[in-house]
Design a protein around this motif. Structure first.
Motif, mmCIF file in Angstrom:
data_model
loop_
_atom_site.group_PDB
_atom_site.id
_atom_site.type_symbol
_atom_site.label_atom_id
_atom_site.label_comp_id
_atom_site.label_asym_id
_atom_site.label_seq_id
_atom_site.Cartn_x
_atom_site.Cartn_y
_atom_site.Cartn_z
ATOM 1 N N GLU A 1 41.789 33.346 -26.879
ATOM 2 C CA GLU A 1 41.991 33.566 -25.451
ATOM 3 C C GLU A 1 42.295 35.029 -25.141
ATOM 4 O O GLU A 1 41.833 35.568 -24.129
ATOM 5 N N GLU A 2 43.056 35.673 -26.017
ATOM 6 C CA GLU A 2 43.472 37.048 -25.753
ATOM 7 C C GLU A 2 42.396 38.068 -26.090
ATOM 8 O O GLU A 2 42.227 39.073 -25.387
ATOM 9 N N HIS A 3 41.644 37.809 -27.167
ATOM 10 C CA HIS A 3 40.712 38.827 -27.659
ATOM 11 C C HIS A 3 39.247 38.398 -27.641
ATOM 12 O O HIS A 3 38.363 39.214 -27.942
ATOM 13 N N GLY A 4 38.982 37.143 -27.303
ATOM 14 C CA GLY A 4 37.596 36.694 -27.249
ATOM 15 C C GLY A 4 36.948 36.529 -28.606
ATOM 16 O O GLY A 4 35.714 36.567 -28.705
ATOM 17 N N ILE A 5 37.751 36.331 -29.644
ATOM 18 C CA ILE A 5 37.222 36.198 -31.000
ATOM 19 C C ILE A 5 37.627 34.835 -31.557
ATOM 20 O O ILE A 5 38.817 34.591 -31.805
ATOM 21 N N PRO A 6 36.667 33.927 -31.767
ATOM 22 C CA PRO A 6 37.001 32.634 -32.390
ATOM 23 C C PRO A 6 37.231 32.824 -33.887
ATOM 24 O O PRO A 6 36.576 33.653 -34.535
ATOM 25 N N LEU A 7 38.176 32.079 -34.436
ATOM 26 C CA LEU A 7 38.506 32.161 -35.859
ATOM 27 C C LEU A 7 38.264 30.801 -36.511
ATOM 28 O O LEU A 7 38.520 29.766 -35.899
ATOM 29 N N ASP A 8 37.798 30.808 -37.749
ATOM 30 C CA ASP A 8 37.683 29.531 -38.450
ATOM 31 C C ASP A 8 39.013 29.225 -39.124
ATOM 32 O O ASP A 8 39.706 30.106 -39.622
ATOM 33 N N TYR A 9 39.371 27.954 -39.138
ATOM 34 C CA TYR A 9 40.698 27.546 -39.595
ATOM 35 C C TYR A 9 40.888 27.704 -41.103
ATOM 36 O O TYR A 9 42.003 27.931 -41.564
ATOM 37 N N VAL A 10 39.816 27.587 -41.863
ATOM 38 C CA VAL A 10 39.943 27.570 -43.323
ATOM 39 C C VAL A 10 40.144 28.970 -43.892
ATOM 40 O O VAL A 10 40.918 29.151 -44.840
ATOM 41 N N TYR A 11 39.480 29.964 -43.301
ATOM 42 C CA TYR A 11 39.526 31.308 -43.880
ATOM 43 C C TYR A 11 40.110 32.353 -42.919
ATOM 44 O O TYR A 11 41.235 32.811 -43.093
ATOM 45 N N SER A 12 39.324 32.753 -41.927
ATOM 46 C CA SER A 12 39.688 33.934 -41.146
ATOM 47 C C SER A 12 40.982 33.762 -40.368
ATOM 48 O O SER A 12 41.756 34.724 -40.220
ATOM 49 N N ALA A 13 41.278 32.559 -39.874
ATOM 50 C CA ALA A 13 42.507 32.370 -39.113
ATOM 51 C C ALA A 13 43.736 32.681 -39.960
ATOM 52 O O ALA A 13 44.699 33.295 -39.491
ATOM 53 N N LYS A 14 43.702 32.276 -41.213
ATOM 54 C CA LYS A 14 44.837 32.523 -42.102
ATOM 55 C C LYS A 14 44.986 34.018 -42.385
ATOM 56 O O LYS A 14 46.104 34.543 -42.442
ATOM 57 N N MET A 15 43.873 34.703 -42.566
ATOM 58 C CA MET A 15 43.935 36.140 -42.811
ATOM 59 C C MET A 15 44.434 36.883 -41.579
ATOM 60 O O MET A 15 45.313 37.753 -41.664
ATOM 61 N N PHE A 16 43.907 36.547 -40.402
ATOM 62 C CA PHE A 16 44.342 37.214 -39.175
ATOM 63 C C PHE A 16 45.829 36.959 -38.922
ATOM 64 O O PHE A 16 46.565 37.862 -38.537
ATOM 65 N N TYR A 17 46.258 35.728 -39.141
ATOM 66 C CA TYR A 17 47.681 35.404 -38.982
ATOM 67 C C TYR A 17 48.517 36.262 -39.934
ATOM 68 O O TYR A 17 49.555 36.809 -39.536
ATOM 69 N N GLY A 18 48.067 36.379 -41.170
ATOM 70 C CA GLY A 18 48.795 37.173 -42.145
ATOM 71 C C GLY A 18 48.892 38.639 -41.759
ATOM 72 O O GLY A 18 49.953 39.268 -41.902
ATOM 73 N N VAL A 19 47.793 39.204 -41.279
ATOM 74 C CA VAL A 19 47.807 40.611 -40.871
ATOM 75 C C VAL A 19 48.790 40.828 -39.720
ATOM 76 O O VAL A 19 49.578 41.782 -39.744
ATOM 77 N N ILE A 20 48.745 39.962 -38.711
ATOM 78 C CA ILE A 20 49.658 40.110 -37.578
ATOM 79 C C ILE A 20 51.110 39.987 -38.037
ATOM 80 O O ILE A 20 51.992 40.738 -37.584
ATOM 81 N N ASP A 21 51.371 39.061 -38.957
ATOM 82 C CA ASP A 21 52.734 38.919 -39.482
ATOM 83 C C ASP A 21 53.171 40.171 -40.227
ATOM 84 O O ASP A 21 54.323 40.630 -40.084
ATOM 85 N N LEU A 22 52.279 40.767 -41.009
ATOM 86 C CA LEU A 22 52.610 42.000 -41.733
ATOM 87 C C LEU A 22 52.845 43.159 -40.769
ATOM 88 O O LEU A 22 53.691 44.030 -41.021
ATOM 89 N N LEU A 23 52.099 43.185 -39.668
ATOM 90 C CA LEU A 23 52.334 44.208 -38.648
ATOM 91 C C LEU A 23 53.748 44.089 -38.087
ATOM 92 O O LEU A 23 54.442 45.093 -37.892
ATOM 93 N N LYS A 24 54.186 42.869 -37.844
ATOM 94 C CA LYS A 24 55.533 42.647 -37.321
ATOM 95 C C LYS A 24 56.599 43.128 -38.307
ATOM 96 O O LYS A 24 57.682 43.575 -37.909
ATOM 97 N N GLN A 25 56.275 43.044 -39.595
ATOM 98 C CA GLN A 25 57.221 43.447 -40.636
ATOM 99 C C GLN A 25 57.196 44.950 -40.917
ATOM 100 O O GLN A 25 57.992 45.436 -41.717
ATOM 101 N N GLY A 26 56.271 45.674 -40.282
ATOM 102 C CA GLY A 26 56.165 47.109 -40.544
ATOM 103 C C GLY A 26 55.536 47.433 -41.880
ATOM 104 O O GLY A 26 55.808 48.477 -42.482
ATOM 105 N N PHE A 27 54.666 46.542 -42.357
ATOM 106 C CA PHE A 27 54.051 46.708 -43.677
ATOM 107 C C PHE A 27 53.129 47.923 -43.737
ATOM 108 O O PHE A 27 53.057 48.609 -44.761
ATOM 109 N N PHE A 28 52.413 48.198 -42.661
ATOM 110 C CA PHE A 28 51.435 49.285 -42.639
ATOM 111 C C PHE A 28 52.068 50.549 -42.071
ATOM 112 O O PHE A 28 53.001 50.491 -41.273
ATOM 113 N N GLY A 29 51.526 51.694 -42.478
ATOM 114 C CA GLY A 29 52.052 52.968 -42.008
ATOM 115 C C GLY A 29 51.620 53.282 -40.588
ATOM 116 O O GLY A 29 50.559 52.839 -40.126
#
Length: 327
Positions: free
Chosen positions: A270-298
């Protein structure tokens, strides 16, 4: 069915979370390359199809589960390029067929069901010989396209993105490459191995295993990289870029999902117009957003998230969830 494959676009994503993390985030939309043969599956199939053609073999035989993206893509690719296809499906036949297997039949694929005990032995000489005796001279593609041909194809995933995508940071800093981090979901590790072989040494590939206890994939990745580099096949680099596994975003294991992942996927679309598949990409996208919240990236880092397609599986998964919800 269209023979036209479109260059995958790169889409920038903006949100408050991304802004607070101070990074640039882009998505490589492999899901938009072709209506049926898209994502990393096309790259895994490409050189297998070429080898089959060079050997004058007209039948492809491969393996997968009942909701397999690989089965779906192989059936479509076989129809597109004039191959007969046979899909060895894990487990017993269940009627009515789900959308994945119905599509495979529509594309001309012959479905053969194999009990789970035999299926686990599918790569042994005994089962391979049995299949050759039953079906004659066929070109065998392993489950998921996970072989050196698959790795070779996956070395080409980032190539065009590296040449055409220049982020704001890379323009201003004069960097030779556009992205510091390439993020991808990980099942068999074939895609991750190919990507690692295609990057510069200043870049890093980050894989998000969709299987529980995915740390074992590190050994698989090292084996794939070693075997590929000693195979004599073309490679963009003789020394793979650094890579690492993020094993905490499997949501219970392969093809396991929960309400949190479903809500995340819906909100992301809804926010970005990008559908995600539940088995693969959704888990990766969720993980990246969670790492962003943790300050993992510079601060100022540029991330490229590889959308590996697989959206066809969502239909079957949603039907399955609806059936369970009524029990």
């Amino acid at each position: 069915m269209s023979l036209i494959f479109f260059p995958p676009p790169i889409q920038q994503i903006n949100s408050e979370i991304i802004h607070r993390a101070g990074v640039y985030l882009y998505v490589l939309r492999l899901d938009l390359m072709h209506p049926w043969v898209n994502g990393n599956k096309w790259f895994k199939l490409k050189y297998n199809l070429l080898e089959a053609k060079e050997k004058y073999l007209t039948t492809l035989l491969t393996f997968g589960g009942a909701y397999s993206n690989h089965i779906y893509a192989t059936a479509a690719a076989g129809n597109l390029f004039g191959f007969r296809t046979i899909g060895v499906i894990r487990g017993e036949e269940r009627l009515p067929l789900n959308p994945t297997l119905s599509f495979a039949i529509q594309q001309g694929m012959q479905l053969v069901y194999m009990n789970r005990e035999m299926y686990r032995q599918r790569n042994t000489p005994v089962i391979q010989e049995y299949l050759q005796q039953r079906f004659g001279e066929v070109f065998v593609i392993p489950e998921g396209g996970s072989n050196l041909n698959g790795v070779r194809g996956c070395t080409e995933i980032i190539g065009d993105a590296m040449l055409t995508a220049v982020t704001e940071r890379s323009r201003s800093a004069g960097y030779a490459y556009a992205f510091e981090h390439i993020c991808v979901a990980c099942g068999t590790a074939t895609t991750l191995a190919g990507i690692a072989l295609s990057l510069h040494q200043g870049q890093r590939a980050i894989a998000f295993p969709v299987l529980k206890n995915g740390a074992f994939l590190a050994q698989e990745i090292e084996s794939l990289l070693t075997n590929y580099l000693t195979s004599g096949l073309p490679t963009p680099s003789n020394s793979p870029a650094s890579w690492e596994l993020m094993c905490d975003y499997h949501f219970g294991g392969y093809a396991k999902i929960n309400d949190e992942l479903l809500v995340f996927s819906q909100q992301f679309r809804e926010e970005h117009g990008i559908p995600l598949d539940y088995v693969y990409s959704a888990k990766m996208f969720y993980g990246v957003i969670d790492l962003l919240k943790q300050g993992f990236f510079g601060k100022g880092d540029s991330l490229l998230l590889v959308h590996t397609g697989g959206l066809q599986g969502n239909v079957g998964m949603e039907e399955k969830l609806q059936r369970f919800s009524k029990i």
